[in-house]
Design a protein around this motif. Structure first.
Motif, mmCIF file in Angstrom:
data_model
loop_
_atom_site.group_PDB
_atom_site.id
_atom_site.type_symbol
_atom_site.label_atom_id
_atom_site.label_comp_id
_atom_site.label_asym_id
_atom_site.label_seq_id
_atom_site.Cartn_x
_atom_site.Cartn_y
_atom_site.Cartn_z
ATOM 1 N N THR A 37 -7.874 -3.143 -5.113
ATOM 2 C CA THR A 37 -7.828 -2.952 -6.560
ATOM 3 C C THR A 37 -7.643 -4.309 -7.235
ATOM 4 O O THR A 37 -6.829 -5.117 -6.789
ATOM 5 N N MET A 39 -8.138 -4.501 -10.987
ATOM 6 C CA MET A 39 -7.768 -4.215 -12.380
ATOM 7 C C MET A 39 -8.557 -5.062 -13.376
ATOM 8 O O MET A 39 -7.982 -5.578 -14.350
ATOM 9 N N GLY A 72 -10.666 0.835 -5.125
ATOM 10 C CA GLY A 72 -10.558 2.267 -5.382
ATOM 11 C C GLY A 72 -11.332 2.638 -6.643
ATOM 12 O O GLY A 72 -11.248 1.929 -7.655
ATOM 13 N N GLN A 114 -14.621 3.388 -2.303
ATOM 14 C CA GLN A 114 -13.437 4.156 -1.899
ATOM 15 C C GLN A 114 -13.097 5.143 -3.009
ATOM 16 O O GLN A 114 -12.816 4.743 -4.145
ATOM 17 N N TRP A 116 -10.800 7.534 -4.970
ATOM 18 C CA TRP A 116 -9.354 7.347 -5.194
ATOM 19 C C TRP A 116 -8.862 8.324 -6.248
ATOM 20 O O TRP A 116 -9.400 8.329 -7.370
ATOM 21 N N HIS A 191 -9.764 7.989 0.223
ATOM 22 C CA HIS A 191 -8.467 7.319 0.201
ATOM 23 C C HIS A 191 -7.366 8.359 0.434
ATOM 24 O O HIS A 191 -6.991 9.078 -0.458
ATOM 25 N N ASN A 194 -1.555 5.086 1.096
ATOM 26 C CA ASN A 194 -0.868 4.294 0.077
ATOM 27 C C ASN A 194 -0.205 5.081 -1.051
ATOM 28 O O ASN A 194 -0.062 4.578 -2.155
ATOM 29 N N TYR A 196 -1.130 7.857 -2.696
ATOM 30 C CA TYR A 196 -1.918 8.542 -3.729
ATOM 31 C C TYR A 196 -2.013 10.029 -3.400
ATOM 32 O O TYR A 196 -1.336 10.513 -2.470
ATOM 33 N N ASN A 250 4.242 2.405 -0.041
ATOM 34 C CA ASN A 250 3.810 2.299 -1.432
ATOM 35 C C ASN A 250 3.783 3.681 -2.093
ATOM 36 O O ASN A 250 3.452 4.665 -1.422
ATOM 37 N N PRO A 295 1.799 -3.151 -0.482
ATOM 38 C CA PRO A 295 0.931 -4.265 -0.875
ATOM 39 C C PRO A 295 1.619 -5.273 -1.777
ATOM 40 O O PRO A 295 1.126 -6.379 -1.961
ATOM 41 N N TRP A 296 2.799 -4.888 -2.277
ATOM 42 C CA TRP A 296 3.506 -5.826 -3.168
ATOM 43 C C TRP A 296 4.306 -6.840 -2.373
ATOM 44 O O TRP A 296 4.742 -7.845 -2.919
ATOM 45 N N TYR A 375 -4.049 -8.638 -9.994
ATOM 46 C CA TYR A 375 -4.327 -7.487 -10.863
ATOM 47 C C TYR A 375 -4.350 -7.901 -12.331
ATOM 48 O O TYR A 375 -4.041 -7.131 -13.208
#
Ligand SMILES: COC(=O)/C=C(\C#N)c1ccccc1
Length: 397
Positions: A37, A39, A72, A114, A116, A191, A194, A196, A250, A295-296, A375
């Motif tokens: 991603t 953004m 995504g 992907q 999402w 997906h 993570n 979602y 996440n 991922p952070w 992002y």
């Protein structure tokens, strides 16, 4: 500047540069751009950025025979809830994706969008503004106290979707897949990782349902497997892949602190292998490695060292993509490549190295990435990372 911490190792003599059949494609190298991603999509409209996104994917597909999974992509408006992430449900969005997919094919590479669906990871304020529901597996099983307060301030409750709404989401996935193929994609990635929506159903921490979609491993896996079956029916098993993250935290998922969560992935993989043995083998299973649980995190932070995903090969006998902190661990990459049918996803360092495939082949130093611009909207940190030759000309190294 270059990363001077990890010593690059030339991987040209490993299986990383051996062709492999993936669905209806044959990759010429086993480096994969995983879903990242960024953004940069336009709001309103969730349209891929008309100024920069074509260039971004062009740069990363230059090496012929490379597999790219897109960032995504929302298959419908209600699947979304991030203003600057792209969709593939309107003509406007599809026009941009078709240009991007055509360019990737012009470079003789391959592209898998992907699909999402955010669920409770969506921004409730964005959904409330657009008159959309704030969906998850169960009512008001909040990610965090802050998320609860934010949603309630926006006057939106978290809604455990009904069976009819599950069926509608499955239709959205099918529509997103059909639109992707119509735009020229080689296939799609579901997906299911993570944190979602599909992960919210898989994980008992977020799925408190008492109907046939909750209460047991089998039931919690039902939605994911129904999506798999609907997409296989719609576009064919060789155009369908799936991403799973057994250790992911996440989106406030359990990760490894609940040892029973792991079994859900063995179960899903087993059900995919049974479908494969019945003649419907998915193009690939994409596994997020325990070195990245969120991922952070910075490299190495949050890594789960108490287990591996090697067991995937005991169950799933098809193509596997393994992603997670590999660019700075070439020794692990070489280890992984000893397994058959294995491709390696490189995320953060593919962001900062458009020519990553060449650099991995030759063991060239890697451009460091600029995390604050992962992002962020401007084109800086998106399409302005130099190739190795450009970096040398600029006096790097
Ligand atoms: C697109 O699929 C993802 O998994 C995206 C994310 C994750 N994990 C992500 C992480 C940080 C900020 C935005 C998306």
């Amino acid at each position: 500047p270059f990363n001077t911490e990890s010593k690059p190792v030339a991987l040209k003599d490993t299986d990383l540069f051996k062709p492999l059949k993936v669905g209806n494609t044959t990759v010429l190298n086993r480096v994969v751009l995983p879903p990242l991603t960024r953004m940069r999509a336009h709001y309103p409209g969730n349209v891929p950025n008309r100024d920069w996104t074509l260039e971004y994917y062009d740069q990363r597909s230059k090496r012929p025979g490379t597999m790219l999974i897109t960032e995504g992509v929302f298959p419908s408006a209600k699947a979304g809830g991030y203003d600057n992430a792209p969709g593939i449900w309107t003509e406007e969005q599809m026009v941009e994706w078709k240009k991007i997919f055509d360019k990737i094919h012009e470079n003789e590479s391959f592209v898998w969008p992907q699909l999402w669906v955010l669920g409770r990871e969506a921004d409730p304020l964005s959904l409330a503004r657009d008159g959309l529901r704030y969906d998850s597996a169960s009512d008001n099983v909040w990610r965090t106290k802050e998320a609860e307060e934010e949603a309630k301030k926006a006057g939106i409750e978290q809604h455990g979707i009904t069976k009819d709404e599950i069926k509608q989401y499955i239709k959205d996935y099918v529509q997103g897949a059909r639109n992707s193929i119509k735009c020229g994609a080689d296939g799609i990635e579901i997906h299911a990782a993570n944190g979602y929506l599909l992960n919210q159903f898989l994980d008992p921490v977020s799925n408190k349902r008492t109907d046939e979609y909750g209460g047991s491993i089998k039931n919690r896996a039902c939605f994911t497997l129904e999506v798999v079956d609907a997409l296989v029916d719609a576009i064919g098993e060789d155009k369908v892949g799936i991403r799973l993250a057994p250790y992911n935290t996440n989106g406030d998922m359990s990760g490894s602190w609940d040892p029973t969560v792991f079994a859900h992935y063995a179960y899903v993989l087993g059900k995919l292998e049974k479908r494969a043995q019945a003649g419907k083998r998915l193009a690939f299973v994409h596994i997020f490695e325990p070195r990245v649980s969120n991922p952070w995190d910075n490299e190495g932070d949050g890594a789960y060292n108490g287990g591996t995903t090697d067991y995937v090969y005991s169950i799933w006998k098809g193509v596997v993509i393994r992603t997670g902190n590999l660019a700075i661990h070439p020794e692990i990459a070489k280890e992984f490549l000893k397994q058959p049918n294995t491709l390696l996803g490189y995320g953060r360092y593919f962001i900062s190295n458009p020519d990553l495939v060449d650099r991995l082949e030759k063991g060239l130093p890697l451009n460091l990435y600029d995390r604050p611009r992962f992002y962020a909207m401007p084109d800086k940190g998106y399409i302005d990372y130099p190739t190795y030759d450009e970096a040398i000309k600029m006096g790097w190294g």
